[in-house]
Design an enzyme around this catalytic site. Structure first.
Site, mmCIF file in Angstrom:
data_model
loop_
_atom_site.group_PDB
_atom_site.id
_atom_site.type_symbol
_atom_site.label_atom_id
_atom_site.label_comp_id
_atom_site.label_asym_id
_atom_site.label_seq_id
_atom_site.Cartn_x
_atom_site.Cartn_y
_atom_site.Cartn_z
ATOM 1 C CD GLU A 48 0.688 -4.012 9.780
ATOM 2 O OE1 GLU A 48 -0.161 -3.487 10.505
ATOM 3 O OE2 GLU A 48 0.591 -4.041 8.519
ATOM 4 N N PRO A 96 -5.400 -5.078 1.225
ATOM 5 C CG PRO A 96 -3.576 -4.128 2.359
ATOM 6 C CD PRO A 96 -4.543 -3.878 1.237
ATOM 7 C CG ASP A 126 -6.043 -1.850 15.212
ATOM 8 O OD1 ASP A 126 -6.723 -1.146 14.455
ATOM 9 O OD2 ASP A 126 -5.167 -1.395 15.967
ATOM 10 C CB SER A 127 -8.397 -5.005 9.868
ATOM 11 O OG SER A 127 -9.764 -4.654 9.958
ATOM 12 C CD GLN A 142 -0.954 -0.915 3.620
ATOM 13 O OE1 GLN A 142 -2.169 -1.023 3.526
ATOM 14 N NE2 GLN A 142 -0.282 -1.412 4.642
HETATM 15 N N1 SAM Z 1 -7.315 2.313 13.125
HETATM 16 C C1 SAM Z 1 -7.265 1.956 11.783
HETATM 17 C C2 SAM Z 1 -8.536 2.128 11.008
HETATM 18 O O1 SAM Z 1 -9.495 1.390 11.220
HETATM 19 O O2 SAM Z 1 -8.583 3.000 10.163
HETATM 20 C C3 SAM Z 1 -6.567 0.685 11.536
HETATM 21 C C4 SAM Z 1 -5.141 0.986 11.706
HETATM 22 S S1 SAM Z 1 -3.920 -0.182 11.468
HETATM 23 C C5 SAM Z 1 -2.754 0.909 10.771
HETATM 24 C C6 SAM Z 1 -4.423 -1.282 10.231
HETATM 25 C C7 SAM Z 1 -3.289 -2.193 9.794
HETATM 26 O O3 SAM Z 1 -3.803 -3.419 9.299
HETATM 27 C C8 SAM Z 1 -2.409 -1.613 8.676
HETATM 28 O O4 SAM Z 1 -1.146 -1.330 9.174
HETATM 29 C C9 SAM Z 1 -2.372 -2.714 7.615
HETATM 30 O O5 SAM Z 1 -1.111 -2.889 7.016
HETATM 31 C C10 SAM Z 1 -2.799 -3.924 8.443
HETATM 32 N N2 SAM Z 1 -3.368 -5.014 7.636
HETATM 33 C C11 SAM Z 1 -4.188 -4.900 6.559
HETATM 34 N N3 SAM Z 1 -4.486 -6.121 6.079
HETATM 35 C C12 SAM Z 1 -3.854 -7.023 6.874
HETATM 36 C C13 SAM Z 1 -3.776 -8.435 6.880
HETATM 37 N N4 SAM Z 1 -4.422 -9.165 5.957
HETATM 38 N N5 SAM Z 1 -3.043 -9.034 7.836
HETATM 39 C C14 SAM Z 1 -2.385 -8.287 8.786
HETATM 40 N N6 SAM Z 1 -2.409 -6.951 8.809
HETATM 41 C C15 SAM Z 1 -3.142 -6.317 7.881
#
Ligand code: SAM
Length: 284
Positions: free
Chosen positions: A106, A162, A155-156, A31
């Site tokens: 993550e 992704p 917390d996705s 991303q």
């Molecule tokens: N608070 C945030 C929101 O809802 O807008 C979420 C924040 S956190 C930064 C989300 C994280 O999930 C990102 O860093 C992203 O890279 C991660 N992520 C996305 N898809 C994922 C997956 N399939 N497995 C593990 N992590 C993932």
């Protein structure tokens, strides 16, 4: 010249923040990652142009994701956080002496690296000895563990890109299997307000209800997310999110919070009628 960050919340609604400086911009394998600085919200992180967190309101999201299940579970020791590479959820979990180990899964190592550098107040706990970071897809990670965790916090990002796999029936079924008999799963549940977001949150609820006997939704006000009205899902094998909450035990821990308190915890599960209707439509 003025510089504004603008996110399209619907084809007819834009949300903008005036930017003082862009501190970082880069692409990972997964991303686009940006960090901006602003007068109103402080520094903020966006992924593929979507708001993830701001220094000013991240406490609301991270406290509600963490303290609600931690007030209910009597002794959460082993915890899985999926996504959350910014570290905000981990920071809140580390406030509990009962927490022995946190697996943070993550997908994107670059998010962790950038947050450590530009958002140290959020990422502060990522180096703690109780935390193991796995750079892996959460969908794959949860296929392996069986009865391993007391709590799973999802917390996705949103249900595309992704993060898409973290909103599937397969994923919720594997979370159920990865939890102990009294385990709890909490996830960010999108917003009920705009039509497209409401549809995503309804589908998510439908899938969670298929795996967990107890599945409730609670709310918080998060100014920088679409509509400001945000939901979380609480799914459990055993505990009711309000009836089984241990208010006095939680207060005795004396954990400093700026949003969460035990009265708000109970009230957060009282939803507006229009939200109840969206959820009831997909409940058995
Ligand atoms: N608070 C945030 C929101 O809802 O807008 C979420 C924040 S956190 C930064 C989300 C994280 O999930 C990102 O860093 C992203 O890279 C991660 N992520 C996305 N898809 C994922 C997956 N399939 N497995 C593990 N992590 C993932």
């Amino acid at each position: 010249m003025e510089f504004w960050y603008t996110e399209q919340h619907t084809p007819d609604v834009h949300f903008s923040i005036r930017v003082e400086r862009q501190l970082y911009s880069g692409h990972s394998e997964f991303q686009r990652i940006d960090i901006f600085d602003s007068r109103e919200f402080g520094r903020f992180l966006t992924l593929d142009g979507y708001m993830m967190l701001t220094e000013k309101d991240e406490f609301i999201y991270h406290e509600m994701m963490t303290h609600v299940p931690m007030c209910v579970h009597p002794d959460a020791q082993n915890i899985l956080v999926i996504g959350g590479g910014d570290g905000g959820t981990v920071r809140e979990l580390l406030r509990y002496p009962s927490v022995r180990h946190i697996d943070l899964v993550e997908i994107d190592e670059k998010v962790v690296e950038v947050c450590r550098k530009y958002l140290p107040s959020v990422a502060s706990g990522l180096g703690d000895a109780r935390v193991t970071i796995h750079y892996e897809d959460g969908l794959r990670f949860v296929r392996k563990p069986v009865s391993a965790y007391d709590l799973i916090i999802v917390d996705s990002t949103d249900p595309f890109g992704p993060g898409e796999g973290l909103f599937t029936k397969e994923f919720y079924g594997n979370c159920f299997k990865a939890l102990k008999d009294d385990g709890i799963m909490v996830n960010q549940h999108e917003s009920p307000f705009y039509e497209q977001d409401a549809y995503a949150m309804q589908r998510m609820h439908q899938r969670i209800v298929q795996s967990f006997s107890i599945s409730r939704v609670y709310q918080a006000h998060i100014p920088t997310y679409p509509s400001g009205h945000w939901l979380f899902g609480f799914a459990s094998k055993k505990y009711h999110p309000v009836e089984d909450a241990a208010w006095e035990r939680w207060k005795a821990l004396d954990i400093p919070t700026r949003y969460y308190n035990t009265q708000l915890h109970a009230a957060a599960f009282a939803l507006p009628n229009y939200v109840e209707e969206i959820l009831e439509d997909v409940e058995p």
